[in-house]
Design a protein around this motif. Structure first.
Motif, mmCIF file in Angstrom:
data_model
loop_
_atom_site.group_PDB
_atom_site.id
_atom_site.type_symbol
_atom_site.label_atom_id
_atom_site.label_comp_id
_atom_site.label_asym_id
_atom_site.label_seq_id
_atom_site.Cartn_x
_atom_site.Cartn_y
_atom_site.Cartn_z
ATOM 1 N N THR A 62 43.542 36.825 44.785
ATOM 2 C CA THR A 62 42.265 37.103 44.930
ATOM 3 C C THR A 62 41.037 36.050 44.356
ATOM 4 N N LYS A 63 39.979 35.941 44.868
ATOM 5 C CA LYS A 63 39.027 35.015 44.640
ATOM 6 C C LYS A 63 38.651 34.878 42.929
ATOM 7 N N GLY A 64 38.759 33.921 42.498
ATOM 8 C CA GLY A 64 38.559 33.970 40.881
ATOM 9 C C GLY A 64 39.856 33.849 40.243
ATOM 10 N N TYR A 65 40.973 34.036 40.849
ATOM 11 C CA TYR A 65 42.234 34.255 40.267
ATOM 12 C C TYR A 65 43.313 32.934 40.769
ATOM 13 N N GLU A 66 42.821 31.930 41.474
ATOM 14 C CA GLU A 66 43.575 31.161 42.112
ATOM 15 C C GLU A 66 44.361 30.038 41.119
ATOM 16 N N ASN A 67 43.961 29.825 40.095
ATOM 17 C CA ASN A 67 44.355 29.269 39.043
ATOM 18 C C ASN A 67 45.267 29.783 38.012
ATOM 19 N N ASN A 130 42.838 45.917 49.478
ATOM 20 C CA ASN A 130 42.225 44.693 49.700
ATOM 21 C C ASN A 130 40.877 44.632 48.797
ATOM 22 N N GLU A 133 41.615 43.080 42.058
ATOM 23 C CA GLU A 133 41.675 41.693 41.732
ATOM 24 C C GLU A 133 43.141 41.438 40.884
ATOM 25 N N LYS A 480 43.456 36.790 33.881
ATOM 26 C CA LYS A 480 42.586 35.579 33.689
ATOM 27 C C LYS A 480 42.370 35.143 32.158
#
Length: 482
Positions: A62-67, A130, A133, A480
């Motif tokens: 999800t957004k912000g967890y790509e890395n 959906n 996170e 994160k």
């Protein structure tokens, strides 16, 4: 009608009930494997189904967890299929009949399949969401865990990219497992010869029953009675009264402590046999008064036969029943209260010309596992039998430096105000195999409260499922900071 529709978390219990409708005994996982594939197709998720019917379903971060390092959510799709003696349940087609009893979900006269259906339900609820996170998720569903971890053994781990693996196949909330025993299965095969008997005998069935049974890893420390071993003691005692053997049968799964066993025999002196059986029942009730207070021995007349085992064959079978190792063998010197090695005589079955004695041996020390096997080899040899070994699996060794362990400890304490227990388990987990294949993957095992798994008394705590789900979501959110 949906039995679990009002329970929270709704999606977790929805998917648990859905998979409970699908036959999934070990070795019969095609339907559940295909269900997972269709689940992925319907949601446009990437999936892989291999020859062993393992399924991998991938969901992007999800957004912000790509890395953030990817997480593998892992559980097995098969279950131990046990039922009560009076049940007509057909595991090849019948859905598990769920019921709610206070805080527990149970099945009607069968195993529940929470081991490891709850892991499947958690993973599906996560994949279906959906609004959660999370880092990139790879849900790994493996096959035939209960009968030798075949799926994990055959898995091509190069198909996975995750750097953290969360195995949701433990049965005590608040206990995180970081090490497990390895094991193997031994089958002693005794050739038997039959002969005609022309003397006047009466046919009897001697049955040992009323035992609790249980998981041969988790419950072995409770020293519950083993019906096969108790039957061996009964037959050994009765040998002096000129009994002849027809058939011996007990247990159903090598990794389940057998709850029932019986032998069909011919006898001359019924009155004496009745007296001895009554005496032995009292002996067992006394010995097992804490662990198995309801143990019983029954005698039932059966049709006589003129074909019986030769005395030498029958005596050798009883020798093996008496001598083969069972129960706790050694305790860990490093971890207080941990069983180090054990063996469970799970199945005894008579065939046309042989009797097979199947044992599951576990140990966190490989040399002790082999030592128990070597003693079984000697028992077999001394009684004119052979022994074969199958389904060996390695132990999962403790990792000194584990970032996921420290993260989960912190999250747990923040949520519940206390430290979780970090432990080793005297049971085989697929982490043993997977850690050997993916040495750079950080692994841990946890789960909600399950009780009496591998028996028809199996139950799962509803409130614990909810807490464990909330904990899982918080761990994923905190990745994160991994």
């Amino acid at each position: 009608m949906m039995i679990l529709k009002d329970l929270e978390p709704k999606k977790v219990f929805y998917f648990f009930e859905e998979i409970s409708k699908i036959p999934r005994c070990s070795g019969n996982e095609k339907a559940i494997s295909d269900y997972l594939v269709n689940f992925a197709k319907e949601r446009n998720l990437e999936y892989i189904q291999d020859k062993a019917l393992n399924v991998i379903i991938k969901k992007p971060a999800t957004k912000g967890y790509e890395n953030v390092p990817g997480v593998i959510i892992q559980g097995h799709i098969d279950m131990v299929c046990e039922k009560t003696s009076d049940s007509d349940h057909d595991f090849s087609k019948d859905p598990i009949k769920l019921q709610i009893d206070g805080d527990y979900i149970k099945a009607t006269n069968t195993t529940l399949g929470a081991d490891n259906g709850i892991a499947v339900a958690y993973a599906l609820a996560l994949l279906d969401s959906n609004d959660i996170e999370h880092p990139a998720i790879e849900a790994l569903f493996t096959t035939e865990e209960e009968t030798g971890m075949t799926g994990a053994n055959e898995l091509d781990t190069k198909l996975l990219n995750g750097k953290v693996l969360l195995n949701i196949d433990s049965e005590e909330e608040g206990i995180f497992y970081v090490s497990c025993a390895g094991g193997l299965r031994d089958i002693i095969t005794l050739p038997i010869e039959f002969e005609e008997v022309k003397e006047n005998y009466t046919g009897l069935r001697i049955k040992v029953y009323g035992l609790l049974g249980g998981h041969s890893g988790m419950e072995i420390i409770k020293q519950r009675g083993n019906a096969n071993k108790l039957l061996g003691r009964v037959l050994y005692d009765l040998l002096k009264y000129d009994i002849r053997g027809i058939y011996i049968n007990g247990g159903d799964k090598s990794n389940a402590i057998p709850r029932e066993a019986y032998a069909d025999i011919l006898v001359k002196d019924i009155e004496t046999i009745n007296e001895r059986v009554k005496y032995l029942e009292e002996v067992f009730k006394n010995e097992l008064s804490i662990t198995d207070p309801d143990v019983k021995i029954s005698i039932e007349k059966i049709e006589s036969t003129d074909k019986v085992m030769k005395k030498s064959s029958f005596e050798k079978a009883i020798n093996i029943l008496m001598l083969v190792h069972d129960g706790v063998q050694t305790m860990s010197k490093a971890i207080e209260g941990l069983v180090e090695s054990s063996s469970n005589l799970g199945v005894v079955k008579t065939f046309e010309n042989r009797i097979e004695f199947t044992s599951a041996t576990r140990s966190s020390v490989e040399t002790l596992r082999d030592f128990i096997h070597n003693k079984s080899e000697i028992i077999a040899k001394l009684n004119g039998a052979t022994i074969t070994t199958s389904a060996p699996y390695p132990a999962w060794e403790y990792k000194q430096d584990s970032k996921i362990r420290e993260l989960m400890k912190r999250v747990y304490k923040d949520m519940y105000g206390k430290d979780p227990e970090i432990a080793a388990i005297h049971a085989g987990l697929e982490c043993g195999i997977l850690s050997g294949k993916m040495k750079d993957v950080d692994m841990i095992s946890f789960g909600p409260n399950l009780y009496d798994v591998h028996t028809p008394q199996e139950k799962m705590s509803i409130s614990s499922v909810k807490r464990t789900w909330e904990f899982l979501l918080e761990v994923l959110k905190e990745m994160k900071n991994y």
